[in-house]
Write a protein that holds these residues in place. Sequence first.
Motif, PDB file in Angstrom:
ATOM      1  N   ASN A  28       0.768  -1.323  -0.019  1.00  0.00           N
ATOM      2  CA  ASN A  28       0.123  -0.110   0.010  1.00  0.00           C
ATOM      3  C   ASN A  28       0.659   1.202   0.175  1.00  0.00           C
ATOM      4  OD1 ASN A  28      -2.451  -1.480   0.058  1.00  0.00           O
ATOM      5  ND2 ASN A  28      -2.028  -1.832   2.224  1.00  0.00           N
ATOM      6  N   THR A  29       1.778   1.153  -0.762  1.00  0.00           N
ATOM      7  CA  THR A  29       2.704   2.544  -0.960  1.00  0.00           C
ATOM      8  C   THR A  29       2.841   2.811  -2.534  1.00  0.00           C
ATOM      9  OG1 THR A  29       4.819   1.013  -0.907  1.00  0.00           O
ATOM     10  CG2 THR A  29       4.209   1.703   1.018  1.00  0.00           C
ATOM     11  N   PRO A  30       3.455   3.818  -2.912  1.00  0.00           N
ATOM     12  CA  PRO A  30       3.571   4.346  -4.329  1.00  0.00           C
ATOM     13  C   PRO A  30       4.305   3.298  -4.746  1.00  0.00           C
ATOM     14  CG  PRO A  30       3.560   6.020  -3.004  1.00  0.00           C
ATOM     15  CD  PRO A  30       3.457   5.175  -1.947  1.00  0.00           C
ATOM     16  N   GLU A  31       5.468   2.846  -4.089  1.00  0.00           N
ATOM     17  CA  GLU A  31       6.377   1.918  -4.607  1.00  0.00           C
ATOM     18  C   GLU A  31       5.891   0.523  -4.971  1.00  0.00           C
ATOM     19  OE1 GLU A  31       6.899   3.540  -1.921  1.00  0.00           O
ATOM     20  OE2 GLU A  31       8.360   5.103  -2.691  1.00  0.00           O
ATOM     21  N   SER A  32       4.878  -0.041  -3.858  1.00  0.00           N
ATOM     22  CA  SER A  32       4.333  -1.335  -4.082  1.00  0.00           C
ATOM     23  C   SER A  32       3.355  -1.159  -5.232  1.00  0.00           C
ATOM     24  CB  SER A  32       3.570  -1.720  -3.048  1.00  0.00           C
ATOM     25  OG  SER A  32       2.481  -1.026  -2.670  1.00  0.00           O
ATOM     26  N   ASP A  33       2.775   0.159  -5.651  1.00  0.00           N
ATOM     27  CA  ASP A  33       1.806   0.139  -6.795  1.00  0.00           C
ATOM     28  C   ASP A  33       2.638   0.099  -8.119  1.00  0.00           C
ATOM     29  OD1 ASP A  33      -0.241   0.451  -5.075  1.00  0.00           O
ATOM     30  OD2 ASP A  33      -0.389   2.502  -5.101  1.00  0.00           O
ATOM     31  N   ARG A  34       3.726   0.851  -8.207  1.00  0.00           N
ATOM     32  CA  ARG A  34       4.746   0.826  -9.071  1.00  0.00           C
ATOM     33  C   ARG A  34       5.130  -0.819  -9.535  1.00  0.00           C
ATOM     34  NH1 ARG A  34       7.348   4.667 -11.913  1.00  0.00           N
ATOM     35  NH2 ARG A  34       9.254   4.302 -12.660  1.00  0.00           N
ATOM     36  N   ASP A  36       3.729  -3.269  -8.960  1.00  0.00           N
ATOM     37  CA  ASP A  36       2.412  -4.186  -9.255  1.00  0.00           C
ATOM     38  C   ASP A  36       2.353  -3.708 -10.884  1.00  0.00           C
ATOM     39  OD1 ASP A  36       0.208  -5.834  -9.140  1.00  0.00           O
ATOM     40  OD2 ASP A  36      -0.923  -4.055  -9.048  1.00  0.00           O
ATOM     41  N   VAL A  37       2.527  -2.515 -11.084  1.00  0.00           N
ATOM     42  CA  VAL A  37       2.191  -2.039 -12.421  1.00  0.00           C
ATOM     43  C   VAL A  37       3.351  -2.593 -13.525  1.00  0.00           C
ATOM     44  CG1 VAL A  37       2.056  -0.113 -14.297  1.00  0.00           C
ATOM     45  CG2 VAL A  37       0.686  -0.275 -11.955  1.00  0.00           C
ATOM     46  N   THR A  40       2.744  -6.432 -13.992  1.00  0.00           N
ATOM     47  CA  THR A  40       1.960  -6.753 -15.138  1.00  0.00           C
ATOM     48  C   THR A  40       2.418  -6.366 -16.543  1.00  0.00           C
ATOM     49  OG1 THR A  40       0.085  -5.996 -13.428  1.00  0.00           O
ATOM     50  CG2 THR A  40      -0.393  -6.126 -15.831  1.00  0.00           C
TER      51      THR A  40
END
Length: 125
Positions: A28-34, A36-37, A40
């Motif tokens: 749940n951090t911007p780094e984990s979002d990055r 994930d993307v 993918t």
Amino acid sequence: MEIRPIRTQTDYQEALQEIELLFNAAPNTPESDRLDVLSTLVEAYEKAHFPIEIPDPIEAIQYYIDTRGWSRRDLESCIGSRARVSEILSRKRSLTLEMIRKLNQELGIPAEILIQPYQSIQTPA
């Protein structure tokens, strides 16, 4: 690295390097979002450029028994007698629909693998 489609081998390598740096990102951090993307995007690129072919049915059965430390005797409940197992694994006889069903149900080998046509050895009559 800005997030963009992966179109070249260079893009792919850069994305892999970035993923390695982000691998331990807190949830749940911007780094984990990055992460994930990017993951993918890499997965889509790999699927398009490095497809994994499914094995033929006999290779899949052999892999299954090898990785579980089984012997050919362990296949008798799905295929039949010891001689029938030998004929199947040596490609002298084709799998029947009933064998395919049992291998799928009892051993969990995907039906889409087992129903594929495969090379068999025809012996002269």
